[in-house]
Design an enzyme around this catalytic site. Structure first.
Site, PDB file in Angstrom:
ATOM      1  N   SER A  70     -92.556  17.116  15.389  1.00 38.74           N
ATOM      2  CA  SER A  70     -92.096  17.376  14.020  1.00 38.74           C
ATOM      3  C   SER A  70     -92.288  18.803  13.527  1.00 38.74           C
ATOM      4  CB  SER A  70     -92.790  16.423  13.047  1.00 38.74           C
ATOM      5  OG  SER A  70     -92.153  15.173  13.079  1.00 38.74           O
ATOM      6  N   LYS A  88     -95.846  21.429   3.232  1.00 38.80           N
ATOM      7  CA  LYS A  88     -95.191  20.153   3.529  1.00 38.80           C
ATOM      8  C   LYS A  88     -95.775  19.077   2.622  1.00 38.80           C
ATOM      9  CE  LYS A  88     -93.990  17.063   7.421  1.00 38.80           C
ATOM     10  NZ  LYS A  88     -94.098  16.824   8.875  1.00 38.80           N
ATOM     11  N   SER A 102     -89.843  15.935  11.500  1.00 37.83           N
ATOM     12  CA  SER A 102     -89.922  15.592  10.092  1.00 37.83           C
ATOM     13  C   SER A 102     -90.156  16.797   9.175  1.00 37.83           C
ATOM     14  CB  SER A 102     -91.064  14.597   9.882  1.00 37.83           C
ATOM     15  OG  SER A 102     -92.313  15.182  10.196  1.00 37.83           O
TER      16      SER A 102
END
Ligand code: MG
Ligand code: ZN
Lengths: 498, 95, 492
Positions: free
Chosen positions: C183, C79, C159
């Site tokens: 998330s 990420k 997210s």
């Protein structure tokens, strides 16, 4: 009681000044408060900076335990409450010297609570200043404005250095008191070894809160704790010398009084002292009024201290200035004045004590605080750097006590010792400065002088104090080496006075 | 505690986010919507409750006072929009 | 070998160890898949092909000598809020476009220590603020799943949308993710993948771009529960560089996978039945309860009375912390600096207005507001008190239950653009996940079924602090019972 000398006369009557100080003292430590970068002076720009100090994404603070210990040590030295549980908060504001966009400080739960400091006033009396709190916080970086006409440069070497902010209560009543308080705090910190006290390097600086009120307001405030009896205060930021503290307060008090006497109102604001112009000026406009949005730093956990650890620190505290003053007075029979002068620097007091072993303490104190202090000051040295060892002062005093030299000769001996000619005894021998104790020689000189001045000798019968003139003449005749006690005795006998 | 355009202007400035005048009203509307929803927290009895600042029930660890970092000017300045002679360069700051 | 990209992490690691294929081969396979898929799915912000091949060759050399760590040679996605040394790290923001950290996050460093290979940096909602990946400055990630009879592009959730989409679309074996309010778990639920947020403090936050420090926690998104157990162990560590890192041993969670759950007490909180929850979600939950009962669990109805206050409390605490955490993005030392500004204040305000997207700005303003003078106690302190009430709710039930079962999300993946008008609608996505963040508890989402449109749905298991073992145990039982094997049909 309001001391009349502290009042300022305005057009409409007298005013009182009230001051509270926030002293920022740089913690003596090797590394920064929340990063492993070095603390120091003189490195190249941004060399003593870690990515934590520069506020890089994902960087996190970790707390330097030694800085915590130094804060506790200082708290104990200020006879203050040590809070076993404290917390770090973020003070949020934007400024190019503040890389994270917040300063990690302690607002809600500081590590040290209320304490007290006894301060000597210039007249030898004492006054007490309450300490509100002491907290740990980060210093900011440095902005340099004079390297480019259109830009400012940022050096973060100082950013993240540990500071102790010591907040006093508004207990000071004159610029002199404020200065005496800062001096006292500085002395305590230096004794404790928690801050080097170097004001020139900015390692100790003061924010001065100044307000003025009508006579009696302060007494009412002390009696009730109600701040409304005091005037609105202005904070003068970062004043870094004793002289400037005094000047800034004087200017600011006058400024406030003028506004009030013109029917105006004081705005609570932050001001800056400009030493060149000799005035204070506003730092931030009102619409920029700060809202620091303090909240507990979620990157850190509550700081918890164990009583045993605090006790260990307490047990390791050195003798502090107040205790030392009291002991010097009782152990050596010194006057308060002498003791206060001696303890102003730890090294000076130590020097004195070393020299005073088995000697006349008062005499040693005089030599240390007068002659030697003046010489060191002239060469910008402190007592720990004295080229003259304490043993030499001890020897000098011993020579006086033994009657080998007079006080007057001692001054001359001191000069030669300072010039590096050896120990006082060596100088006395090499230069033949031994006091004349030979009564025959003194009697001879006395007789000659009396014979040459019969009128003066006759006058002494009516005016015994005129004997001083004869003493002077005898000393002159003997090159100052005659034992003054013998000279006196012989003169009295010859002149027939008792 | 309804937010108006003036409040949004003030808070946006606190947060240093330039917000065009014509965005103030719409933003105020959005924020009021969110805050009105948040108001339901007032239903909770929180008398005597200690604010919970962390999930971690331990005391803060203390680091040794040793120098372990620094001397990395290139790293420190490597992403700077502007730098000179080891310094970050920013617009003239007027004090 | 074209099916290398479809392996589970565990199968790939085993295959690499057994020299059935090399890390170069599997890495190449993924890079090829990324190359063809990324223009459509937009899962990667940065593909580090050269670095990946270098790492693969090093891994192969180790494997050849019979050496190597638990993830040796396994290609992973990272990420884009984990700082990676020498590789652009953007956190999905224009503010950090071009930012190259000279340091490595502890979580990613742990993965490299164990031999993993980095394929690239995964797209995400800007600064992890969002539940649909639409706040990314690099454009939304597209969910590889489509609803039957519709060609609409769906959100992968957020997210960690890039992480979830890339794992679901076979663009990496597994991915790192982070979870502040849901998330990891919500995108996992939306993409038919497994996502776990461990106990707060298990994974170091050092080098992770901060959103809300007291809530942020890293975790993996994987294809199976066993993969999640394997990868989480590598990601977690005690780290002196993070003051909130827990100095506790990290168990071998793979041992919990497949263990009998007979006799475990599973709490079912009545407050998680929310207004307007689709019947499909309730049915899935009921199904999950039935599976666990069949496996010998005791089902215990419980009450977590402050559940409904979790989301509003979160929307004070997280923006407040963010407003301070993101103050460092000021255009002075790194990140975007506006051109042609007239003063210092103008530089700050314009740089931040240009650098941050709309949702980030909205939250920064809310955050500044709730901390400002006069509102701090009414909003922020109150939210922290409610947070304790929520944590206490959990404390009270741990005597009666070993784990808690809830749905992961109140709906399946929705179409991109669907919920952008009303921020509150978007916030409700995290309604089931956010409590675990506020209380610091481990929570996992396991794919458990499909909705009527054939979109994946997830069940969430929440455990006691530091008891990921039980969470994995229950999750693995659900996984086994659900027999979830559906994969999105390749259309990209
Ligand atoms: Mg101050
Ligand atoms: Zn301060």
């Amino acid at each position: 009681m309001t001391d009349a000398s502290n009042l300022i006369q305005g057009r409409t009557g007298p005013w009182e000044i009230v001051m509270g100080l926030e002293i920022h003292a740089q913690v003596a430590s090797k590394a920064k408060l929340f990063s492993g970068a070095a603390v120091g002076f003189g490195a190249g720009p941004n060399e003593q900076v870690s990515l934590v100090d520069a506020g890089f994404p994902g960087m996190l603070p970790t707390l330097n335990g030694h800085c915590v210990e130094q804060a506790v040590r200082t708290g104990l030295g200020l006879k203050a409450q040590i809070n076993k549980r404290s917390q770090f908060d973020r003070k949020n504001y934007f400024y190019p010297d503040l890389p994270q966009g917040y300063q990690i400080s302690q607002l809600y739960f500081p590590i040290v609570g209320e304490g007290e400091v006894e301060v000597e006033a210039e007249d030898g009396t004492f006054f007490t200043v309450g300490v509100e709190r002491l907290h740990l916080e980060q210093d900011a970086g440095k902005l340099i404005h004079d390297l480019s006409p259109s830009e400012s440069y940022v050096d973060l070497n100082r950013a993240g250095t540990a500071l102790m902010e010591i907040v006093s209560k508004p207990h000071m009543r004159s610029p002199e008191e404020a200065v005496a308080y800062v001096k006292k705090i500085r002395t305590i910190l230096v004794y404790l070894g928690t801050c080097d006290g170097d004001m020139e390097k900015g390692n100790l600086r003061a924010d001065v809160n100044v307000s003025v009120c009508r006579v009696g307001g302060y007494e009412k405030f002390r009696a009730t704790g109600d701040f409304s009896h005091l005037g609105t205060r202005c904070e003068i930021k970062n004043v870094n010398s004793f002289r400037f503290i005094s000047q800034a307060i004087n200017y600011e008090a006058r400024r406030q009084i003028e506004i009030l006497e013109d029917g105006g109102k004081i705005d609570q604001e932050t001001r800056l002292y400009d030493p060149t112009a000799g005035e204070t000026r506003s730092m931030r406009s009102k619409e920029e009024a700060n809202d620091y949005r303090y909240f507990p730093d979620p990157d850190l956990l509550p700081l918890e201290l164990e009583q045993a650890w605090i006790d260990t620190i307490r047990a390791s505290l050195p003798e502090l200035p107040d205790e030392k003053r009291k002991r010097l007075m009782s152990q050596y029979g010194l006057s308060q004045y002498d003791a206060v002068v001696l303890i102003s620097e730890q090294a000076k007091a130590d020097y004195f004590e070393e020299a005073a072993k088995g000697r006349d303490a008062k005499l040693v104190s005089n030599w240390v605080t007068n002659e030697l202090s003046a010489r060191l000051a002239a060469d910008h040295l402190d007592f720990s750097q004295s080229p003259l060892p304490a043993a030499h002062v001890a020897e000098l005093v011993a020579l006086i006590e033994e009657g080998v030299i007079s006080s007057r000769i001692a001054k001359e001996v001191f000069d030669h010792v300072w010039a590096g000619e050896g120990s006082p005894r060596q100088v006395v021998e090499a230069r033949g400065l031994v006091q004349v104790n030979d009564t025959g020689a003194i009697e001879k000189a006395v007789d000659e002088i009396i014979a040459a001045n019969p009128d003066k000798a006759a006058a002494v019968a009516d005016k015994p104090q005129a004997i001083g003139w004869f003493v002077g003449q005898v000393m002159k005749a003997t090159g100052g080496k005659a034992n003054p006690a013998s000279v006196n005795d012989i003169l009295k006998a010859r002149l027939g006075i008792s | 505690m309804a937010i108006d355009a003036a409040t949004v202007r003030k808070v946006a400035h606190l947060a240093r986010i330039k917000t065009p005048e014509d965005r103030l009203e719409p933003l105020a509307g959005e924020l009021n919507g969110i805050l009105a929803w948040i108001e339901q927290l007032n239903e909770v009895d929180v008398d005597g409750v200690e604010p919970m600042t962390s999930n971690v029930a331990q005391a803060l660890r203390l680091r040794d006072d040793v120098v372990t970092d620094g001397n990395k000017v290139a790293d420190v300045l490597g992403n700077a929009p502007q730098s000179t002679d080891g310094f970050f360069v920013v617009p003239k700051v007027v004090e | 070998m074209s099916d290398l990209t479809k392996l589970t992490l565990k199968a790939a690691v085993d295959g690499l160890k057994a020299k059935q294929f090399s890390s170069e081969e599997i890495t190449t396979a993924f890079l090829t898949a990324i190359e063809s898929a990324n223009p459509t799915l937009n899962a990667f912000v940065t593909v580090t092909a050269d670095k990946a091949m270098d790492m693969a060759r090093v891994a192969d050399a180790r494997l050849a000598k019979g050496e190597g760590g638990t993830l040796e040679g396994a290609p992973l996605g990272i990420k884009d809020l984990f700082c990676t040394d020498g590789v652009q790290t953007t956190a999905g923001s224009n503010m950090l476009r071009g930012f190259v950290p000279p340091y490595e996050s502890t979580v990613s460093a742990n993965l490299w220590r164990d031999g993993a290979v980095m394929l690239g940096k995964l797209n995400m909602d800007e600064f992890a603020m969002g539940s649909s990946n639409e706040t990314s400055a690099f454009g939304p990630v597209v969910n590889p799943w489509k609803s039957t009879g519709s060609n609409a592009d769906l959100t992968p959730g957020g997210s960690s949308g890039g992480s979830a989409a890339s794992v679901a679309a076979d663009l990496c074996l597994a991915a790192t993710a982070s979870d502040t309010g849901g998330s990891i778990r919500q995108p996992a639920a939306f993409t038919g993948t497994v996502g776990i947020k461990p106990t707060y403090g298990r994974a170091s936050r050092f080098g992770m771009v901060a959103f809300a420090s007291s809530l942020d926690q890293a975790g993996p998104i994987t294809r199976t529960v066993a993969d999640a157990a394997l990868m989480l162990k590598s990601m977690c560590s005690f780290d002196v560089k993070d003051s909130t890192s827990l100095d506790v041993p990290i168990p071998d969670w793979t041992a919990s996978v497949g263990q009998s759950i007979k006799g475990l007490r599973i709490g079912v909180p009545k407050e998680y039945v929310v207004d307007g929850m689709p019947a499909e979600i309730q049915n899935l939950w009921d199904q999950g309860i039935a599976w666990l009962k069949d496996a010998g669990c005791e089902i215990v109805p419980i009450s977590l009375p402050h559940t409904k206050y979790a989301l509003p409390a979160y929307y004070i605490i997280a923006p407040a912390e963010a407003s301070s955490n993101l103050a460092r993005y000021d255009g002075m030392r790194f990140g975007h600096r506006a051109e042609g500004t007239t003063s210092l204040t103008d530089l700050y305000e314009t740089s931040r207005a240009e650098g941050f997207g709309g949702e980030v700005k909205r939250r920064l303003i809310i955050g500044a507001y709730v901390l400002s003078a006069g509102f701090y106690d009414a909003y922020y302190v109150r939210a922290l008190k409610v947070r304790r009430r929520i944590a206490e709710d959990f404390d009270k039930v741990w005597g009666q239950v070993d784990a808690i079962l809830t749905p992961s999300t109140p709906s399946a993946a929705f179409a991109l653009g669907d919920k952008q008008i009303d921020p509150l609608q978007m916030y409700l996505n995290d309604i089931f996940t956010v409590t675990a963040n506020l209380a610091g508890l481990p929570g996992i989402s396991v794919p458990a079924g499909l909705d009527s449109g054939g979109l994946p749905l997830g069940l969430q298991v929440i455990g006691k602090a530091l008891d990921e073992a039980t969470v994995f145990q229950v999750a693995s039982a659900l996984e086994g019972a659900a027999g979830f094997v559906a994969k999105p049909e390749k259309w990209w």
